[in-house]
Design an enzyme around this catalytic site. Structure first.
Site, short mmCIF file in Angstrom:
data_model
loop_
_atom_site.label_atom_id
_atom_site.label_comp_id
_atom_site.label_asym_id
_atom_site.label_seq_id
_atom_site.Cartn_x
_atom_site.Cartn_y
_atom_site.Cartn_z
N TYR A 123 -4.06 -2.47 -10.16
CA TYR A 123 -4.15 -2.28 -8.74
C TYR A 123 -2.95 -3.39 -8.13
O TYR A 123 -2.15 -3.14 -7.54
CB TYR A 123 -5.38 -2.38 -8.03
CG TYR A 123 -5.39 -2.48 -6.47
CD1 TYR A 123 -5.07 -1.17 -5.65
CD2 TYR A 123 -5.36 -3.82 -5.63
CE1 TYR A 123 -5.19 -1.49 -4.17
CE2 TYR A 123 -5.47 -3.53 -4.25
CZ TYR A 123 -5.18 -2.64 -3.61
OH TYR A 123 -4.91 -2.50 -2.34
N VAL A 139 1.18 -3.77 3.62
CA VAL A 139 1.21 -5.00 4.37
C VAL A 139 2.61 -5.87 4.17
O VAL A 139 2.71 -7.09 4.73
CB VAL A 139 -0.09 -5.80 4.13
CG1 VAL A 139 -1.38 -5.30 4.88
CG2 VAL A 139 -0.10 -6.22 2.59
N TYR A 144 -4.85 3.70 8.20
CA TYR A 144 -6.29 3.21 8.27
C TYR A 144 -6.67 3.50 9.74
O TYR A 144 -6.78 4.71 10.11
CB TYR A 144 -6.22 1.65 7.98
CG TYR A 144 -5.43 1.46 6.88
CD1 TYR A 144 -5.71 1.84 5.51
CD2 TYR A 144 -4.27 0.57 6.89
CE1 TYR A 144 -4.93 1.54 4.53
CE2 TYR A 144 -3.40 0.47 5.81
CZ TYR A 144 -3.66 1.02 4.50
OH TYR A 144 -2.80 0.74 3.35
N LYS A 185 0.24 3.48 -2.99
CA LYS A 185 -0.88 4.16 -3.02
C LYS A 185 -0.64 5.74 -3.19
O LYS A 185 -1.35 6.57 -3.69
CB LYS A 185 -1.87 3.76 -2.06
CG LYS A 185 -2.48 2.19 -2.32
CD LYS A 185 -3.17 1.96 -1.04
CE LYS A 185 -3.75 0.57 -1.00
NZ LYS A 185 -4.56 0.33 0.03
N SER A 223 0.93 -1.24 -0.11
CA SER A 223 0.00 0.05 0.18
C SER A 223 0.89 1.19 -0.21
O SER A 223 0.24 2.36 -0.10
CB SER A 223 -0.85 -0.08 1.14
OG SER A 223 -1.88 -0.64 0.93
N1 GLN Z 1 -2.29 -5.19 -1.86
C1 GLN Z 1 -2.70 -5.09 -0.61
C2 GLN Z 1 -4.29 -5.68 -0.40
O1 GLN Z 1 -5.04 -4.98 -1.37
C3 GLN Z 1 -2.51 -4.00 -0.23
C4 GLN Z 1 -3.01 -3.57 1.53
C5 GLN Z 1 -1.90 -3.02 2.25
O2 GLN Z 1 -1.03 -2.90 2.04
N2 GLN Z 1 -2.64 -2.26 3.42
O3 GLN Z 1 -4.74 -6.10 0.40
#
Ligand code: GLN
Length: 304
Positions: free
Chosen positions: A188, A258, A240, A66, A63
């Site tokens: 994505y 993650v 989050y 992003k 993420s």
């Molecule tokens: N690719 C991961 C997902 O969509 C990204 C989530 C994350 O890093 N928080 O679950």
């Protein structure tokens, strides 16, 4: 400020702690990562740069990507982007579906999966070759032409990406996805699979500590006002439903993934990347947060 001494001291303390976290095994390939990896890299706007531990090893940035996709989309479409995603903390897990129906398919922010998927849709509509163009943007901001996606990780996530499939289809049904959900999700998963080292991450995020300009050559990636907004979003939504806790403990804008990476930015000063793959229950690196909390405590500096 003696950053070297502080980094070493904090590293020693964090190394000695037991990690109570767990690997992100819901993406099968991420379950194969050595859970004991620990790396950190600091890059300052004055060109000081120092890393210790596994700072030169690639991690799956997940993420954290992003932030790059948001910067690119924001640069391309300007303020109208906020009609498609909101700028409020969600107070919910990163992959949550619950608010979307009440919010009519407008995700609360661009960092929860729902919001990042809408940003991917925007990029697909605007870019000729989305994957190559996105990669070119990250390579530019990083001054590193060698960065690559990891197909194995992207395929691994695709094989179990049921929640993201659900999110994308649901948003499509509410009219906020223009392209085919399969295409949007493929993009994505691909951008989440980008691999970078802590050193590369710290350097890539440095423009956000430098008013939107790259430190290496002064090239403007974002205006000052756009940079403020990206940093504000990282501060309020980057972790989050743990964004409040991160602000409380660390006091810097940042973004987690993650894969166990976290990048934090201290405007006008530095960016710092930490990697420790085991995650706390909110999906943020357990030791990564611990490291940054100790680091800003020791340096006695944060945006607050
Ligand atoms: N690719 C991961 C997902 O969509 C990204 C989530 C994350 O890093 N928080 O679950």
């Amino acid at each position: 400020m003696n950053y070297k001494e502080i980094l070493e001291k904090v590293m020693q303390r964090v190394r000695a702690e037991e990690s109570l976290g767990k690997l992100a095994t819901y993406i099968p390939e991420l379950g194969n990562v050595n859970p004991d990896k620990l790396g950190v890299h600091l890059a300052t706007v004055n060109n000081f740069d120092l890393g210790i531990g596994d700072n030169q090893e690639k991690l799956s940035i997940q993420s954290i990507a992003k932030v790059f996709s948001l910067c690119l989309a924001y640069k391309m479409v300007g303020e109208s982007i906020w009609k498609r995603v909101d700028v409020e903390p969600s107070g919910n897990p990163f992959n949550s579906l619950v608010q979307l129906e009440a919010d009519n398919g407008i995700p609360r922010n661009p960092f929860i999966n729902a919001g990042a998927i809408v940003i991917c849709d925007i990029l697909i509509s605007k870019l000729e070759t989305p994957k190559a163009d996105f990669l070119a943007f990250v390579r530019d901001v990083s001054d590193n032409p060698k960065l690559e996606f990891c197909q194995k990780i992207a395929d691994s996530e695709k094989s179990i990406g049921y929640r993201n499939v659900a999110l994308c289809n649901f948003i499509k049904s509410l009219g906020n996805i223009e392209n085919k959900p399969e295409e949007v999700l493929d993009f994505y998963f691909c951008l989440c699979s980008l691999e970078m080292t802590c050193q590369e991450l710290a350097k890539a995020f440095l423009f956000l500590a430098n008013g939107g300009k790259k430190v290496s050559d002064g090239k403007e990636m974002l205006t000052k006002s756009e940079t403020k907004r990206i940093n504000a979003l990282m501060q309020t939504c980057g972790f989050y439903d743990e964004s409040g806790e991160f602000a409380f403990e660390v006091g810097l804008p940042g973004k987690s993934g993650v894969g166990g990476g976290i990048v934090a930015v201290y405007p006008n000063n530095y960016s710092i990347a930490v990697w420790s793959p085991k995650l706390n229950p909110k999906g943020n690196s357990y030791k990564g947060m611990m490291f940054l909390e100790m680091f800003t405590t020791e340096t006695e500096a944060s945006i607050f």
